[in-house]
Enzyme design. Sequence first.
Site, PDB file in Angstrom:
ATOM      1  N   LYS A  82       0.847  -1.206   0.000  1.00 14.20           N
ATOM      2  CA  LYS A  82       0.000   0.000   0.000  1.00 14.20           C
ATOM      3  C   LYS A  82       0.872   1.240   0.000  1.00 14.20           C
ATOM      4  CE  LYS A  82      -4.064   1.930   0.312  1.00 14.20           C
ATOM      5  NZ  LYS A  82      -3.672   2.823  -0.809  1.00 14.20           N
ATOM      6  N   LYS A 106       4.476   2.603   8.808  1.00 11.04           N
ATOM      7  CA  LYS A 106       3.294   3.439   9.085  1.00 11.04           C
ATOM      8  C   LYS A 106       2.043   2.566   9.236  1.00 11.04           C
ATOM      9  CE  LYS A 106       3.187   7.099   6.411  1.00 11.04           C
ATOM     10  NZ  LYS A 106       2.929   8.020   5.284  1.00 11.04           N
ATOM     11  N   LYS A 118       5.553   2.269  -2.689  1.00 14.02           N
ATOM     12  CA  LYS A 118       5.491   3.649  -3.189  1.00 14.02           C
ATOM     13  C   LYS A 118       5.836   3.619  -4.667  1.00 14.02           C
ATOM     14  CE  LYS A 118       4.998   7.739  -1.126  1.00 14.02           C
ATOM     15  NZ  LYS A 118       4.183   7.889   0.096  1.00 14.02           N
ATOM     16  N   THR A 202      -5.318  13.361   5.547  1.00 18.21           N
ATOM     17  CA  THR A 202      -3.942  13.479   6.057  1.00 18.21           C
ATOM     18  C   THR A 202      -3.816  14.747   6.899  1.00 18.21           C
ATOM     19  OG1 THR A 202      -3.247  12.400   4.025  1.00 18.21           O
ATOM     20  CG2 THR A 202      -1.516  13.313   5.397  1.00 18.21           C
ATOM     21  N   ASN A 233      -2.332  19.265  -0.780  1.00 16.06           N
ATOM     22  CA  ASN A 233      -3.351  18.429  -0.154  1.00 16.06           C
ATOM     23  C   ASN A 233      -3.181  18.397   1.369  1.00 16.06           C
ATOM     24  OD1 ASN A 233      -3.921  15.545   1.035  1.00 16.06           O
ATOM     25  ND2 ASN A 233      -5.403  15.861  -0.599  1.00 16.06           N
ATOM     26  N   SER A 362      -7.597   5.736   3.559  1.00 16.11           N
ATOM     27  CA  SER A 362      -7.502   4.833   2.396  1.00 16.11           C
ATOM     28  C   SER A 362      -7.985   3.442   2.789  1.00 16.11           C
ATOM     29  CB  SER A 362      -6.045   4.727   1.922  1.00 16.11           C
ATOM     30  OG  SER A 362      -5.717   5.807   1.088  1.00 16.11           O
TER      31      SER A 362
HETATM   32  N1  LIG Z   1      -1.544  13.130  -0.111  1.00 16.79           N
HETATM   33  C1  LIG Z   1      -1.532  12.284   0.907  1.00 16.79           C
HETATM   34  O1  LIG Z   1      -2.514  11.598   1.175  1.00 16.79           O
HETATM   35  C2  LIG Z   1      -0.311  12.173   1.800  1.00 16.79           C
HETATM   36  C3  LIG Z   1      -0.393  11.336   2.916  1.00 16.79           C
HETATM   37  C4  LIG Z   1       0.701  11.234   3.775  1.00 16.79           C
HETATM   38  C5  LIG Z   1       1.839  11.961   3.526  1.00 16.79           C
HETATM   39  N2  LIG Z   1       1.910  12.748   2.427  1.00 16.79           N
HETATM   40  C6  LIG Z   1       3.162  13.492   2.218  1.00 16.79           C
HETATM   41  O2  LIG Z   1       2.915  14.891   2.390  1.00 16.79           O
HETATM   42  C7  LIG Z   1       3.804  15.649   1.563  1.00 16.79           C
HETATM   43  C8  LIG Z   1       2.991  16.585   0.678  1.00 16.79           C
HETATM   44  O3  LIG Z   1       2.096  15.813  -0.104  1.00 16.79           O
HETATM   45  P1  LIG Z   1       0.776  16.453  -0.752  1.00 16.79           P
HETATM   46  O4  LIG Z   1      -0.089  15.304  -1.105  1.00 16.79           O
HETATM   47  O5  LIG Z   1       0.270  17.548   0.101  1.00 16.79           O
HETATM   48  O6  LIG Z   1       1.386  17.040  -2.109  1.00 16.79           O
HETATM   49  P2  LIG Z   1       0.738  18.174  -3.045  1.00 16.79           P
HETATM   50  O7  LIG Z   1      -0.727  18.197  -2.923  1.00 16.79           O
HETATM   51  O8  LIG Z   1       1.350  17.946  -4.352  1.00 16.79           O
HETATM   52  O9  LIG Z   1       1.283  19.517  -2.395  1.00 16.79           O
HETATM   53  C9  LIG Z   1       2.651  19.777  -2.193  1.00 16.79           C
HETATM   54  C10 LIG Z   1       2.813  21.209  -1.725  1.00 16.79           C
HETATM   55  O10 LIG Z   1       4.188  21.429  -1.404  1.00 16.79           O
HETATM   56  C11 LIG Z   1       4.631  22.588  -2.134  1.00 16.79           C
HETATM   57  N3  LIG Z   1       6.058  22.515  -2.409  1.00 16.79           N
HETATM   58  C12 LIG Z   1       6.717  21.802  -3.337  1.00 16.79           C
HETATM   59  N4  LIG Z   1       8.041  22.021  -3.240  1.00 16.79           N
HETATM   60  C13 LIG Z   1       8.208  22.912  -2.248  1.00 16.79           C
HETATM   61  C14 LIG Z   1       9.325  23.543  -1.658  1.00 16.79           C
HETATM   62  N5  LIG Z   1      10.551  23.294  -2.099  1.00 16.79           N
HETATM   63  N6  LIG Z   1       9.110  24.405  -0.635  1.00 16.79           N
HETATM   64  C15 LIG Z   1       7.870  24.651  -0.201  1.00 16.79           C
HETATM   65  N7  LIG Z   1       6.766  24.085  -0.699  1.00 16.79           N
HETATM   66  C16 LIG Z   1       6.937  23.224  -1.699  1.00 16.79           C
HETATM   67  C17 LIG Z   1       3.794  22.562  -3.401  1.00 16.79           C
HETATM   68  O11 LIG Z   1       3.837  23.813  -4.041  1.00 16.79           O
HETATM   69  P3  LIG Z   1       3.663  23.912  -5.649  1.00 16.79           P
HETATM   70  O12 LIG Z   1       2.214  23.733  -5.895  1.00 16.79           O
HETATM   71  O13 LIG Z   1       4.195  25.250  -5.951  1.00 16.79           O
HETATM   72  O14 LIG Z   1       4.512  22.791  -6.221  1.00 16.79           O
HETATM   73  C18 LIG Z   1       2.433  22.234  -2.786  1.00 16.79           C
HETATM   74  O15 LIG Z   1       1.877  23.357  -2.168  1.00 16.79           O
HETATM   75  C19 LIG Z   1       4.649  14.601   0.822  1.00 16.79           C
HETATM   76  O16 LIG Z   1       5.815  14.354   1.571  1.00 16.79           O
HETATM   77  C20 LIG Z   1       3.770  13.350   0.847  1.00 16.79           C
HETATM   78  O17 LIG Z   1       4.520  12.167   0.735  1.00 16.79           O
HETATM   79  C21 LIG Z   1       0.858  12.882   1.556  1.00 16.79           C
HETATM   80  N1  LIG Z   2       0.877   8.825   0.018  1.00 17.44           N
HETATM   81  C1  LIG Z   2       0.272   8.753   1.320  1.00 17.44           C
HETATM   82  C2  LIG Z   2      -1.000   7.942   1.345  1.00 17.44           C
HETATM   83  C3  LIG Z   2      -0.819   6.487   1.025  1.00 17.44           C
HETATM   84  C4  LIG Z   2      -2.119   5.688   0.908  1.00 17.44           C
HETATM   85  O1  LIG Z   2      -3.174   6.224   1.188  1.00 17.44           O
HETATM   86  O2  LIG Z   2      -1.993   4.532   0.502  1.00 17.44           O
HETATM   87  C5  LIG Z   2       1.286   8.404   2.401  1.00 17.44           C
HETATM   88  O3  LIG Z   2       2.442   8.663   2.266  1.00 17.44           O
HETATM   89  O4  LIG Z   2       0.928   7.965   3.480  1.00 17.44           O
END
Ligand SMILES: NC(=O)c1ccc[n+]([C@@H]2O[C@H](COP(=O)([O-])OP(=O)(O)OC[C@H]3O[C@@H](n4cnc5c(N)ncnc54)[C@H](OP(=O)(O)O)[C@@H]3O)[C@@H](O)[C@H]2O)c1
Ligand SMILES: N[C@@H](CCC(=O)O)C(=O)O
Length: 429
Positions: A82, A106, A118, A202, A233, A362
Amino acid sequence: MVLKSPLPIEPETPGHICPLDQACSYLQDAGKELNLDPGVLAILSHPRKVVTVSIPVKLDNGQIQVLTGHRVQHSDILGPYKGGIRYHPAVTLGEVSALAMLMTWKCALLGIPYGGAKGGIAINPQSYSVGELERITRRYISELIKDIGPSVDIPAPDMGTSAREMAWMMDTYSVNVGHAVPGIVTGKPLSIGGSLGREKATGRGVMIIVREALAERGKPLTGARVVIQGFGNVGHAAAELLHQLGAKIIAVSTGAGGIFATNGLDIPALTAYRAKNHRSVVGFPQAVAISNVDLLTLPCDVLIPAALENQITRENVNQVQAEIVAEAANGPVTLAANQSLEARGVTVLPDILTNAGGVVVSYLEWVQGLSYVFWDEERVNHEMEKLMLQAYHQVIQQSKSRQISLRLAAYTLGVGRVAQALADRGLYP
Ligand SMILES: NC(=O)c1ccc[n+]([C@@H]2O[C@H](COP(=O)([O-])OP(=O)(O)OC[C@H]3O[C@@H](n4cnc5c(N)ncnc54)[C@H](OP(=O)(O)O)[C@@H]3O)[C@@H](O)[C@H]2O)c1
Ligand SMILES: N[C@@H](CCC(=O)O)C(=O)O
């Protein structure tokens, strides 16, 4: 023995931080604390399967471009692989491998029956048209068709992907196998079996963990000064929910730069501004511009890095003034910076706990899909909060009883559960 990246994937260059080496180092610390057999650690440091595919795509101008995509399946000891799929220029096989390993710990920490994986493609999605992105996504999933499945490996959104890409993936997989398979991805639109609450899950999880950590320190959330790097996000939802609870979000940023307002930003107004401003927050009225570098060192109660890994490093850690660093991103604090923050008594809320709300919902989406019964948002949020609080209290308890950091506590719980399952399944003598 020093556990290092088992894959010959990235050249060692001065100053380059190998994400898989870092992940292996945390695994090694957990193994030492748990007195795990070196053979078990060797098994857990290796991804079970690494898939790299070529993705030829015809661009809108008629040219052919060939991209490279990865999917790393770290472990399926506890259940199907996952994890999310990332579209970002900095994607490498090493990064994806490290992030796959984090997903394993996690899911185990949160007590959900999944392994870790991933995927990613090294592209800037903003440089492609919607049609090009759709063709890239469909070809990537077609290339992975034999390696994924609703009980084998279930992708989800990550940086640069969203419900839109999940819908294309679900459709591509379904067309290939000849029937609709909503369970092949999570984080998909509601119209094809997505879950209420997934989009903000998240960020909601981050809010819950920050709220609990402040309470543990006897600090109210109302009026707490919060800085957030990344307004996508995760960062955006965390900002919105913390703002609703009375926290002062004093600075936020996107890739284009940040903004700062000493009395706190009006998050609903900023949300509307960003929507009209190509996802950027720069230029928002009643705020001053701040660079992403300076944003990380602002005085605040809570710093939430919610963008990329390796943002708080040996170089800038001594300037970090936050009392709590909540890792909403995966791996935003390097190993060296983590040691320095811990030595200074800064609370580091580890990624595998803090950002787990996404994979928890998820899982709830997958459960709803398998049972053909869909819940209202209140129930989804309630079930998610229950699992997040359970894991949070287990981490606090583990940290206190073993006198170890929250990160090591989270790792010992996650790694320990996978090692136990490995032993119970008889996969090592
Ligand atoms: N989505 C999920 O469900 C989820 C769950 C757990 C963890 N995460 C983690 O959370 C983090 C963000 O994911 P996300 O889903 O929120 O991604 P996202 O929706 O693509 O948003 C990323 C954000 O970070 C900004 N960014 C990119 N590079 C940057 C920099 N150098 N300095 C400052 N801001 C920057 C982007 O700006 P721009 O739009 O200008 O590029 C955007 O605002 C990642 O590490 C991901 O693995 C995500
Ligand atoms: N990309 C997210 C979500 C993963 C998922 O929902 O499977 C994470 O880093 O946790």
